[in-house]
Write a protein that holds these residues in place. Structure first.
Motif, PDB file in Angstrom:
ATOM      1  N   UNK A 113     -47.960  81.031   9.444  1.00  0.00           N
ATOM      2  CA  UNK A 113     -48.718  80.880  10.684  1.00  0.00           C
ATOM      3  C   UNK A 113     -49.558  79.617  10.731  1.00  0.00           C
ATOM      4  N   UNK A 114     -49.695  78.928   9.582  1.00  0.00           N
ATOM      5  CA  UNK A 114     -50.538  77.740   9.545  1.00  0.00           C
ATOM      6  C   UNK A 114     -50.190  76.918   8.310  1.00  0.00           C
ATOM      7  N   UNK A 115     -50.170  75.597   8.477  1.00  0.00           N
ATOM      8  CA  UNK A 115     -50.171  74.666   7.352  1.00  0.00           C
ATOM      9  C   UNK A 115     -51.506  73.935   7.401  1.00  0.00           C
ATOM     10  N   UNK A 155     -49.847  77.961   4.357  1.00  0.00           N
ATOM     11  CA  UNK A 155     -49.412  76.998   3.351  1.00  0.00           C
ATOM     12  C   UNK A 155     -50.529  75.992   3.136  1.00  0.00           C
ATOM     13  N   UNK A 156     -50.940  75.812   1.887  1.00  0.00           N
ATOM     14  CA  UNK A 156     -51.959  74.816   1.574  1.00  0.00           C
ATOM     15  C   UNK A 156     -51.556  74.077   0.298  1.00  0.00           C
ATOM     16  N   UNK A 216     -42.557  72.322   0.363  1.00  0.00           N
ATOM     17  CA  UNK A 216     -43.278  72.901   1.499  1.00  0.00           C
ATOM     18  C   UNK A 216     -42.310  73.457   2.527  1.00  0.00           C
ATOM     19  N   UNK A 217     -41.280  72.688   2.833  1.00  0.00           N
ATOM     20  CA  UNK A 217     -40.304  73.148   3.828  1.00  0.00           C
ATOM     21  C   UNK A 217     -39.581  74.402   3.339  1.00  0.00           C
ATOM     22  N   UNK A 218     -39.260  74.453   2.074  1.00  0.00           N
ATOM     23  CA  UNK A 218     -38.551  75.605   1.532  1.00  0.00           C
ATOM     24  C   UNK A 218     -39.413  76.869   1.532  1.00  0.00           C
ATOM     25  N   UNK A 219     -40.715  76.700   1.494  1.00  0.00           N
ATOM     26  CA  UNK A 219     -41.618  77.859   1.430  1.00  0.00           C
ATOM     27  C   UNK A 219     -41.889  78.484   2.782  1.00  0.00           C
ATOM     28  N   UNK A 227     -50.264  80.721   0.421  1.00  0.00           N
ATOM     29  CA  UNK A 227     -49.159  80.127  -0.336  1.00  0.00           C
ATOM     30  C   UNK A 227     -49.532  78.687  -0.698  1.00  0.00           C
ATOM     31  N   UNK A 228     -49.489  78.365  -1.974  1.00  0.00           N
ATOM     32  CA  UNK A 228     -49.873  77.028  -2.434  1.00  0.00           C
ATOM     33  C   UNK A 228     -48.617  76.206  -2.717  1.00  0.00           C
ATOM     34  N   UNK A 229     -48.504  75.084  -2.033  1.00  0.00           N
ATOM     35  CA  UNK A 229     -47.359  74.192  -2.213  1.00  0.00           C
ATOM     36  C   UNK A 229     -47.487  73.489  -3.569  1.00  0.00           C
ATOM     37  N   UNK A 230     -46.438  73.461  -4.371  1.00  0.00           N
ATOM     38  CA  UNK A 230     -46.525  72.737  -5.644  1.00  0.00           C
ATOM     39  C   UNK A 230     -46.586  71.233  -5.434  1.00  0.00           C
ATOM     40  N   UNK A 231     -46.981  70.539  -6.467  1.00  0.00           N
ATOM     41  CA  UNK A 231     -47.035  69.074  -6.429  1.00  0.00           C
ATOM     42  C   UNK A 231     -45.682  68.476  -6.793  1.00  0.00           C
TER      43      UNK A 231
END
Length: 393
Positions: free
Chosen positions: A153-155, A104-105, A144-147, A129-133
């Motif tokens: 394995x990493x944020x 997640x980034x 982010x939590x929902x994704x 996986x790219x977290x939306x704004x």
């Protein structure tokens, strides 16, 4: 405590010659930092490199607790390295990520980090996986939590992006990572030195930073924080016999501290400068530094509105001491060059430095200014007047 601006500017005599308004690129070293570097170089010239290291060993070893205290860590959690990218890569490439693992980034992730994701996606089969704004342009914490899935394995995020004043909610993302027991890597390159940093509050497992930006250290310096509980679970992607002494013919033994990410040969004069920079910032007070730098940035944002055709591009409900902007009809590299001739230093930011953000907002090359606590309001005025003249010429 208030900032003694006269003393600070006396410690940095070159500030009398020009307005340096680009601390986000490379800040100006004060004399105590410069002296620490040159004094150690002089010692090396007099004694030799190894002998100088031996003579200054106690002071050089003392840099670890200084850096640790500055970010609320333990000395054994700190590795001193050449720069922030090296620090970040040492952590990232040492993680045992396998095919199908997800990272997640954020939309504002820095180019040097994202190309590393792409390389491991190509080489190891990981998924990005790219977290939306959120509505303000910062990382959407709830999204982010929902994704998160069982393969996350990493944020890994950039706290403050290179191309603007956005401050991402790094501590809130740390809460998400901790609740879900996911390793958390923060690029704090633009944060350290302009705002308080506490790895405990951030709940991060890894944090990378540089010396040359808001911390006012020399180029060629940086550090990596590794949470104590993880140190002995991670084998660095590269080792030498400093990181891992050769204990028998068939065996090496990794150090039990974060210095397993270091190697034998280092620029000890630059390290001395890094230690002096941390001490200097600590003497002024990081809360004082943040208050003045951010106040100047807010003031500059307001003043830039007096330049016709200016558009501020900064995102976020919280904004730091970096301002990104465009001026209709003016070419950013040409503006930077023209200002330099007038002894005013700002910078520019290319779209490929934060490709996801730039593509999503259709950003061009932008101008970038970053005042620091040593700047004056007059210097901001000089910048604005110079830009107004360019606009009318």
């Amino acid at each position: 405590m208030t900032i003694d601006l006269d003393r600070i500017r006396q410690d940095t005599p070159s500030l009398a010659d020009y307005a340096h308004l680009i601390a986000s690129g490379a800040s100006i070293m004060p004399d105590p930092v410069l002296n620490a570097v040159t004094n150690h170089l002089a010692l090396e010239a007099r004694l030799g490199g190894y002998e100088a290291h031996h003579a200054a060993a106690d002071a050089l070893d003392g840099i670890y607790p200084m850096v640790a205290d500055f970010i609320g860590a333990k000395p054994r959690e700190i590795a001193l390295v050449e720069n922030a990218t090296v620090a970040w890569c040492l952590a990232f490439y040492s993680l045992d990520l396998k095919k199908g693992d997800r990272i997640l980034t954020c939309q504002s992730e820095y180019a040097a980090n994202y190309v590393a994701y792409l390389q491991r996606a190509k080489r190891d089969g990981i998924i990005i996986d790219v977290i939306p704004n959120d509505e303000y342009g910062a990382i959407d914490v709830a999204a982010a939590e929902e994704m998160i899935s069982d393969r996350t394995a990493l944020i890994a995020i950039t706290w403050i992006p290179t191309n603007g004043g956005l401050v991402n909610p790094a501590a809130a993302i740390g809460d998400v990572a901790q609740r879900n027991n996911i390793p958390y890597l923060i690029d704090a390159c633009q944060a350290v030195g302009q705002m308080p940093v506490s790895v405990t509050e951030l709940k991060c497992d890894f944090l990378s930073a540089t010396g040359r930006k808001f911390l006012r250290g020399p180029r060629g310096t940086g550090f990596l924080y590794v949470r104590e509980a993880l140190i002995e679970t991670i084998e660095p992607v590269m080792i030498d016999y400093f990181a891992a002494p050769w204990v028998s013919k068939e065996q090496y033994q990794l150090r039990n501290d974060a210095r397993r990410f270091e190697n034998w040969e280092n620029a000890y004069a630059l390290r001395a400068g890094l230690g002096a920079a941390v001490a200097y910032a600590g003497d002024i007070g990081i809360h004082n530094i943040q208050a003045r730098a951010w106040q100047l940035a807010d003031l500059l944002r307001a003043k830039l509105k007096d330049v016709p055709g200016t558009e501020i591009k900064d995102l976020g409900s919280e904004q730091c001491a970096i301002i990104s902007f465009t001026i209709e009809g003016l070419d950013p590299p040409a503006v930077v060059a023209a200002l330099r001739k007038q002894k005013i230093h700002i910078g520019s930011s290319d779209p490929d430095s934060t490709r996801l953000d730039s593509d999503s907002r259709n950003l061009p090359v932008m101008l970038r200014a970053a005042p620091h606590y040593y700047n004056t309001e007059d210097e901001l005025d000089h910048l604005v007047v110079a830009l107004q003249k360019m606009k009318t010429e």
